[in-house]
Enzyme design. Structure first.
Site, PDB file in Angstrom:
ATOM      1  N   SER A 104       0.830  -1.206   0.000  1.00 53.03           N
ATOM      2  CA  SER A 104       0.000   0.000   0.000  1.00 53.03           C
ATOM      3  C   SER A 104       0.864   1.255   0.000  1.00 53.03           C
ATOM      4  O   SER A 104       1.634   1.483  -0.917  1.00 53.03           O
ATOM      5  CB  SER A 104      -0.954  -0.035   1.195  1.00 53.03           C
ATOM      6  OG  SER A 104      -1.842   1.051   1.180  1.00 53.03           O
ATOM      7  N   ASP A 244      -2.888   6.476  -3.330  1.00 50.14           N
ATOM      8  CA  ASP A 244      -1.780   5.838  -2.641  1.00 50.14           C
ATOM      9  C   ASP A 244      -1.197   4.735  -3.525  1.00 50.14           C
ATOM     10  O   ASP A 244      -1.617   4.551  -4.674  1.00 50.14           O
ATOM     11  CB  ASP A 244      -2.204   5.336  -1.263  1.00 50.14           C
ATOM     12  CG  ASP A 244      -3.164   4.154  -1.299  1.00 50.14           C
ATOM     13  OD1 ASP A 244      -3.752   3.896  -2.368  1.00 50.14           O
ATOM     14  OD2 ASP A 244      -3.324   3.490  -0.260  1.00 50.14           O
ATOM     15  N   ASP A 246      -1.247   1.445  -3.797  1.00 53.96           N
ATOM     16  CA  ASP A 246      -2.052   0.391  -4.416  1.00 53.96           C
ATOM     17  C   ASP A 246      -3.397   0.914  -4.887  1.00 53.96           C
ATOM     18  O   ASP A 246      -4.254   0.138  -5.311  1.00 53.96           O
ATOM     19  CB  ASP A 246      -2.234  -0.794  -3.471  1.00 53.96           C
ATOM     20  CG  ASP A 246      -2.967  -0.435  -2.187  1.00 53.96           C
ATOM     21  OD1 ASP A 246      -2.959   0.742  -1.800  1.00 53.96           O
ATOM     22  OD2 ASP A 246      -3.536  -1.344  -1.549  1.00 53.96           O
ATOM     23  N   ASP A 248      -6.060   2.018  -3.574  1.00 56.44           N
ATOM     24  CA  ASP A 248      -7.356   1.769  -2.931  1.00 56.44           C
ATOM     25  C   ASP A 248      -7.824   2.989  -2.146  1.00 56.44           C
ATOM     26  O   ASP A 248      -8.958   3.042  -1.683  1.00 56.44           O
ATOM     27  CB  ASP A 248      -7.330   0.521  -2.045  1.00 56.44           C
ATOM     28  CG  ASP A 248      -6.347   0.606  -0.882  1.00 56.44           C
ATOM     29  OD1 ASP A 248      -5.549   1.553  -0.827  1.00 56.44           O
ATOM     30  OD2 ASP A 248      -6.379  -0.298  -0.023  1.00 56.44           O
TER      31      ASP A 248
END
Length: 456
Positions: A104, A244, A246, A248
Site C-alpha cells: 500500500s 496511494d 495500491d 485503494d
C-alpha cells in the site's frame, strides 16, 4: 513437511487485517508460498485470483503464492499488475478468493499481502487470518493433485464496472491525477479513456516505479500532496486526485489547491447514496468527523460507528447491509462494489457530483466540512498502551467528557473530540482531533500531542 519459515517472523508480519513487512528480509518467496498454500486450505478454494503491484519484489512473491495454492490443489488466475480495488473487482466478478501483493502506502522496502474470500469478503485475524498464520507456522501437507496457473486481463471490465456505478455526466472537467508512481498509473488510463468526452486529464507520475522516485505514495501526508496542489493551480484545473501506492485510497485537492477532508468526501458520497436509497445505513469510522453522522441523520439515514480498518468496516457493512462506508484515512466502501473499498470509485462519485453543477469543488463541499480537523498526526512511541492509558487518566471524569475504547482511545466533548490509536502496521500512535472552531481544535490537538511526545 520441512518448515521453510521462521515462526517469529510470521507472527511479526501477520497484522490485524493483512500481512506487512520488509521484503525480502521478512516477506520472501518461502513465506509467500506457505501463505498461498494455507490461504487455499483455509478458504477451501478450488480456484484463487492473484494480483500484484509494481514493487520490485511483487512478481516473484505473487508467483510463489500461486505455487503454494497449486500445492493445495487450487487453480490460480493471475491478473498481473493491479490496484487493490482491481483485485477486489476480480474476486467479486469471478466469485473467487483472492490475494493482492502490495504494501500500500509503505515505503519501497516493504511488501505485503491483502487476502479475501470469494466476493471480496475480507480476511482479518478474527475471520481466518490467524488460522492462515498458524498453518504457515505449522503447515498441513498439500494434495497430490496440483492446480494450474492461467492469466486473465480484467482491467477493461473493472473500468467499465466502476463507470457504470458512478457515471460522469454534465460539464467537462479538467482533472489532474497524481498516481505517485503507484498502481493508479495502471488503472487511471483505463478508466479515464472511457471518460474522454467528460474529462481532460493532466497526468503526474503515472510511470510504475516501486522505488517512488518523486514522493512517497501516501497522500495522507501533506508533503506528498504539494506537487499536485501546485499543478492544479498551474493548470487551472477543477480538481486534483491523489492515489496511494495500491490505489485503494484517493484524496482530493480542490480548485484552490486546498486538500479536501476525507470526511467531507464521505459526506458527499453518503448524500448521493442516500438519495438513491432513502433511510439506508452509512458506516463511518471513529476518526471520521462528527459532521458525517450528523449529516446522515439529517438526511434520514442511519449512521453506524465502527473501528478503523477494512476488515472491521466491511464486517459491519455486512451485518447492517450498509449502502456505503467512509474512513477518514481515505478508504471508501460500497455495497454495490462487494462492500470493498475503491479509491477510483470514490473519485468518480466526486467527479459525477461536480459535473452536475456549475459550482467549484470548494463550494460544493463547504457544507460537508463544517468543523476544523487536525488531520492524522503520527508519532513514534515505544510503549503505545502506556501513553494511551496516561491520556485516558487525564481526561476521564472531566465534566461533559465521554471516553471509549472501541479502537484506541476516543474522547468526546460537546465542543471537541479526539482519538489516539496505535497503528496496526508501524510503531506509531495516530492522533486525530476536531473542534467546533479552529482555536478549539488547535488547543486540544497541541495538548494531546504534547502528552504523546514528551520525554519519558
Amino acid at each position: 513437511m520441512a518448515q521453510d519459515v521462521d515462526p517469529s517472523t510470521v507472527r511479526a508480519v501477520f497484522k490485524a487485517y493483512d500481512v506487512r513487512g520488509l521484503a525480502p528480509e521478512q516477506i520472501d518467496p518461502a513465506l509467500a508460498l506457505a501463505t498461498g498454500r494455507a490461504h487455499a486450505q483455509v478458504t477451501g478454494a478450488d480456484r484463487v485470483v492473484v494480483g500484484h503491484d509494481m514493487r520490485p519484489t511483487s512478481p516473484a512473491l505473487a508467483a510463489a503464492f500461486a505455487e503454494g495454492a497449486n500445492q493445495a490443489g487450487a487453480d490460480v488466475v493471475m491478473i498481473g499488475l493491479a490496484s487493490t480495488d482491481q483485485l477486489y473487482f476480480a474476486s467479486g466478478h469471478l466469485g473467487l478468493p483472492g490475494a493482492m501483493f502490495t504494501a500500500s502506502h509503505n515505503p519501497a522496502a516493504y511488501n505485503g499481502i491483502k487476502m479475501c474470500r470469494a466476493d471480496a469478503v475480507p480476511i482479518g485475524l478474527d475471520s481466518g487470518l490467524a488460522e492462515i498464520r498458524d498453518l504457515v507456522i505449522d503447515p498441513r501437507p498439500g494434495t497430490e493433485a496440483r492446480g494450474s496457473v492461467t492469466e486473465r486481463d480484467v482491467l477493461r471490465a473493472y473500468a467499465e464496472h466502476l463507470i457504470g456505478l458512478a457515471p460522469v455526466r454534465g460539464r467537462r472537467l479538467k482533472v489532474v491525477i497524481d498516481a505517485g508512481n503507484g498502481m493508479a498509473g495502471h488503472t487511471a488510463p483505463a478508466v479515464f479513456d472511457l471518460l474522454r468526452d467528460q474529462t481532460e486529464v493532466v497526468s503526474m507520475y503515472f510511470e510504475l516505479d516501486g522505488t517512488f522516485p518523486h514522493h512517497d505514495a501516501n497522500p495522507i501526508e501533506p508533503e506528498n500532496l504539494r506537487d499536485l496542489q501546485a499543478r492544479v493551480l498551474a493548470e487551472g484545473a477543477d480538481v486534483g486526485l491523489a492515489f496511494d501506492g495500491d490505489a485503494d485510497r484517493c484524496f482530493l485537492v480542490d480548485e484552490r489547491g486546498a486538500a479536501v477532508s476525507p470526511s467531507a468526501l464521505t459526506g458527499l458520497i453518503a448524500s448521493r447514496e442516500l438519495a438513491k436509497e432513502p433511510g439506508a445505513t452509512v458506516i463511518h469510522n471513529l476518526i471520521t468527523s462528527r459532521a458525517v453522522p450528523e449529516l446522515v441523520t439529517r438526511l434520514g439515514g442511519t449512521p453506524v460507528r465502527t473501528r478503523v480498518g477494512h476488515s472491521f468496516i466491511k464486517a459491519t457493512m455486512a451485518q447492517t447491509d450498509a449502502v456505503f462506508g467512509g474512513e477518514h484515512s481515505g478508504h471508501f466502501y460500497f455495497r454495490d462494489f462487494w462492500r470493498a473499498d475503491s479509491g477510483m470509485l470514490a473519485a468518480l462519485h466526486a467527479l459525477a457530483a461536480l459535473a452536475e453543477t456549475d459550482r467549484p469543488l470548494s463550494d460544493l463541499l463547504a457544507s460537508f466540512d463544517p468543523y476544523p480537523v487536525s488531520g492524522e498526526i503520527n508519532s513514534e512511541v515505544a510503549d503505545q498502551q502506556a501513553v494511551i492509558a496516561e491520556i485516558e487518566g487525564l481526561y476521564a471524569g472531566r465534566d461533559s467528557v465521554t471516553v471509549d475504547r472501541l479502537d484506541g482511545l476516543s474522547v468526546a466533548h460537546d465542543d471537541w473530540t479526539f482519538n489516539v490509536r496505535p497503528s496496526n502496521t508501524e510503531p506509531l500512535l495516530r492522533l486525530n482531533a476536531e473542534g467546533r472552531d479552529h482555536d478549539t481544535m488547535t488547543r486540544v490537538r497541541d495538548e494531546v500531542l504534547a502528552l504523546i511526545r514528551r520525554d519519558r
